[in-house]
Design a protein around this motif. Structure first.
Motif, short mmCIF file in Angstrom:
data_model
loop_
_atom_site.label_atom_id
_atom_site.label_comp_id
_atom_site.label_asym_id
_atom_site.label_seq_id
_atom_site.Cartn_x
_atom_site.Cartn_y
_atom_site.Cartn_z
N HIS A 166 0.83 -1.20 0.00
CA HIS A 166 0.00 0.00 0.00
C HIS A 166 0.86 1.26 0.00
O HIS A 166 0.55 2.25 -0.67
CB HIS A 166 -0.93 -0.01 1.21
N GLU B 126 1.91 2.11 -3.40
CA GLU B 126 0.83 2.71 -4.18
C GLU B 126 0.93 4.23 -4.15
O GLU B 126 0.65 4.91 -5.15
CB GLU B 126 -0.52 2.25 -3.63
N HIS B 127 1.35 4.78 -3.01
CA HIS B 127 1.56 6.22 -2.88
C HIS B 127 2.94 6.64 -3.38
O HIS B 127 3.08 7.62 -4.11
CB HIS B 127 1.41 6.63 -1.41
N ASN C 178 -5.30 6.90 -11.10
CA ASN C 178 -5.47 6.45 -9.72
C ASN C 178 -4.70 5.15 -9.55
O ASN C 178 -4.10 4.63 -10.49
CB ASN C 178 -6.94 6.27 -9.37
N ASN D 88 -4.83 1.44 -6.70
CA ASN D 88 -5.43 0.80 -5.53
C ASN D 88 -4.68 -0.49 -5.23
O ASN D 88 -4.07 -1.10 -6.11
CB ASN D 88 -6.93 0.54 -5.73
N THR D 89 -4.71 -0.85 -3.96
CA THR D 89 -3.97 -2.01 -3.48
C THR D 89 -4.89 -2.92 -2.68
O THR D 89 -5.64 -2.44 -1.83
CB THR D 89 -2.81 -1.58 -2.56
N SER D 90 -4.85 -4.19 -2.95
CA SER D 90 -5.52 -5.18 -2.11
C SER D 90 -4.44 -6.02 -1.43
O SER D 90 -3.24 -5.79 -1.61
CB SER D 90 -6.44 -6.07 -2.95
N THR E 133 -1.56 -4.93 -6.78
CA THR E 133 -1.55 -3.47 -6.85
C THR E 133 -1.80 -3.06 -8.29
O THR E 133 -1.20 -3.62 -9.21
CB THR E 133 -0.20 -2.90 -6.36
N TYR F 48 -2.24 0.27 -11.03
CA TYR F 48 -2.08 1.68 -11.38
C TYR F 48 -2.71 1.89 -12.76
O TYR F 48 -2.52 1.06 -13.66
CB TYR F 48 -0.61 2.07 -11.46
N GLU G 235 -4.19 9.13 5.94
CA GLU G 235 -5.22 8.25 5.39
C GLU G 235 -5.72 7.27 6.44
O GLU G 235 -6.93 7.03 6.55
CB GLU G 235 -4.66 7.47 4.18
N ARG H 204 -9.61 7.30 7.34
CA ARG H 204 -10.45 6.20 6.86
C ARG H 204 -10.70 5.11 7.89
O ARG H 204 -11.71 4.40 7.80
CB ARG H 204 -9.81 5.57 5.62
N ASN I 62 -9.89 -3.13 -16.38
CA ASN I 62 -9.71 -3.70 -15.04
C ASN I 62 -10.00 -5.18 -15.03
O ASN I 62 -9.24 -5.99 -14.47
CB ASN I 62 -10.60 -2.95 -14.05
#
Length: 444
Positions: A73, A76-77, A103, A105-107, A111, A113, A153, A157, A388
């Motif tokens: 994660h 990701e940033h 954008n 996102n990571t699970s 990951t 992008y 974050e 969140r 996706n």
């Protein structure tokens, strides 16, 4: 007349899902191991460029002696910070000034992008993603900057959000050995203790082209797109990828009772969570239908019975949280008035036991089939959604053509199979029973 119109509408709908939704695509591999997926759709002048990396929150950073959570994660940033040819802070400016959006996102498992551009900026999108893969700037300034971003974050969140720790509380009780027990966002102490060298090594370990898949979808010429992909990605060197060897979880054979205290809530919740098969298993598809049957919409069984009719709860729900190695099936309820958590759990369990003892009705079964037909259509209704689905199906399911035939799995699930799966997995001795409670100011 109304019956005829309804029949006609049904025939049109099912004909559309069976025929008009077929997604055409092309696949190839570069010599460095990068898998490339192209989908040409010239109906609108937009293009999506995405790269999915086979790395997620379950892949810890640091070392075996000092494993660190939250690295996937964090990256990701971090990988928006800049590259050798994109100055720090310029990534988003370049995208927006060229009419695009982007954008990531990571699970716990991957990951992703992506950029969405007007199609005349396809080359720009490919160049930017190749920059991210080839030579991002990973330095102490970027690490320190994103450390603060991730902390904010987490506060926003999770720490200060009502019920924001729901999944964390479930996972840490449901998993004892597998890294799914860890928070995807990570522990801030781990990120604080990590060295620059550990972050640089994590990139070397997981962000090579042979551990990624690139998707290009939209208003493209496939031959031109292929040439551009080769131009920007073929010379990126492949690298060895670490071998995964995650510990197996022992089966749950007795109810695990747990409590979690959240300072941001006033109304408690009862949560039951079951460890279920990974998302490639057929039973995972069945459990998705079970959750839709129980709690998808105000006419679903749990909502209609417990919220509408008996007015015992403000909210109830059943969620199938898909993951690669083990999934999580969670059922929850927020009591109304004087209803106790124990009574609310009994009402929820009653509906599950009913599913174990009786086949769902034919009417409810057809309603489920219609829901999943509709979901299937909507998932392929935009170029961004198609991109996706294509890259996810390749990377996680090893079957890219699920974008066209996954609906057949749902169509083939029978009422008997639904009953059997509920009997197999959703039993009290196989679950965590979590009381999610308000934390008083005086609590430690």
């Amino acid at each position: 007349m109304k019956k005829c119109l309804f029949l006609l509408a049904s025939l049109v709908f099912f004909g559309f899902t069976a025929n008009a939704q077929k997604v055409e695509f092309e696949e190839f591999d570069l010599d460095n191991g990068l898998h490339v997926i192209l989908h040409q759709d010239n109906t609108a002048p937009v293009v999506t460029v995405g790269v999915m990396y086979d790395v997620g929150g379950k892949d810890l950073g640091g070392s075996s002696e000092a494993p660190r959570t939250g690295f996937a994660h964090f990256f990701e940033h971090l990988l928006f910070e800049g590259t050798k040819n994109i100055d720090r802070g310029e990534w988003f400016t370049i995208v927006s000034s060229n009419g695009g959006s982007n954008n990531a996102n990571t699970s716990l498992d991957r990951t992703y992008y992506y950029e969405v551009f007007p199609s005349n900026n396809l080359e720009l999108g490919l160049w930017m993603e190749s920059e991210r893969m080839l030579h991002p700037v990973i330095d102490q300034v970027g690490v320190d900057t994103q450390n603060e971003v991730v902390k904010e974050e987490k506060r926003l969140r999770y720490d200060n959000s009502p019920y924001g720790q729901f999944l964390f509380a479930v996972s840490e009780n449901l998993f004892k050995a597998h890294p799914y027990k860890n928070k995807n966002i990570g522990e801030m102490a781990d990120l604080d203790a990590s060295t620059l060298e550990e972050f640089q090594q994590y990139f070397k370990d997981w962000y090579g082209p042979n551990n990624a898949a690139l998707v290009v979808a939209g208003d493209i010429d496939s031959a031109e797109a292929k040439a551009l992909v080769e131009k920007y990605f073929k010379d990126i060197p492949s690298r060895p990828v670490p071998t995964r060897s995650f510990p197996k979880e022992e089966p749950i054979t007795e109810t695990i009772k747990a409590k979690f205290y959240d300072p941001n809530i006033q109304i408690p919740a009862i949560i039951t969570a079951y460890r279920t098969p990974g998302f490639k298993d057929r039973d995972a598809y069945v459990l998705s239908m079970v959750s839709a049957y129980l709690s998808d919409g105000k006419t679903s069984k749990l909502y209609k019975k417990i919220v509408d009719d008996k007015k015992m709860a403000l909210q109830v729900g059943a969620i199938n949280i898909d993951q690669m190695d083990y999934s999580i099936y969670a059922v929850y309820g927020l009591p109304l008035g004087d209803t106790s958590l124990e009574d609310l759990l009994s009402e929820i369990d009653e509906e599950i036991v009913k599913m174990q003892n009786e086949l769902i009705s034919e009417k409810d079964y057809q309603k489920l089939q219609n829901k999943f037909e509709n979901r299937f259509v909507n998932s392929n209704s935009s170029v961004q959604g198609i991109a996706n689905s294509l890259v996810r199906n390749y990377m996680l399911y090893d079957d890219i053509n699920l974008i066209n035939n996954e609906i057949e799995i749902y169509r083939s699930i029978t009422r008997q199979e639904i009953q059997d799966v509920v009997k197999k997995y959703l039993n009290p001795n196989q679950r965590v029973e979590l009381e999610y409670l308000p934390k008083e100011k005086s609590d430690n």
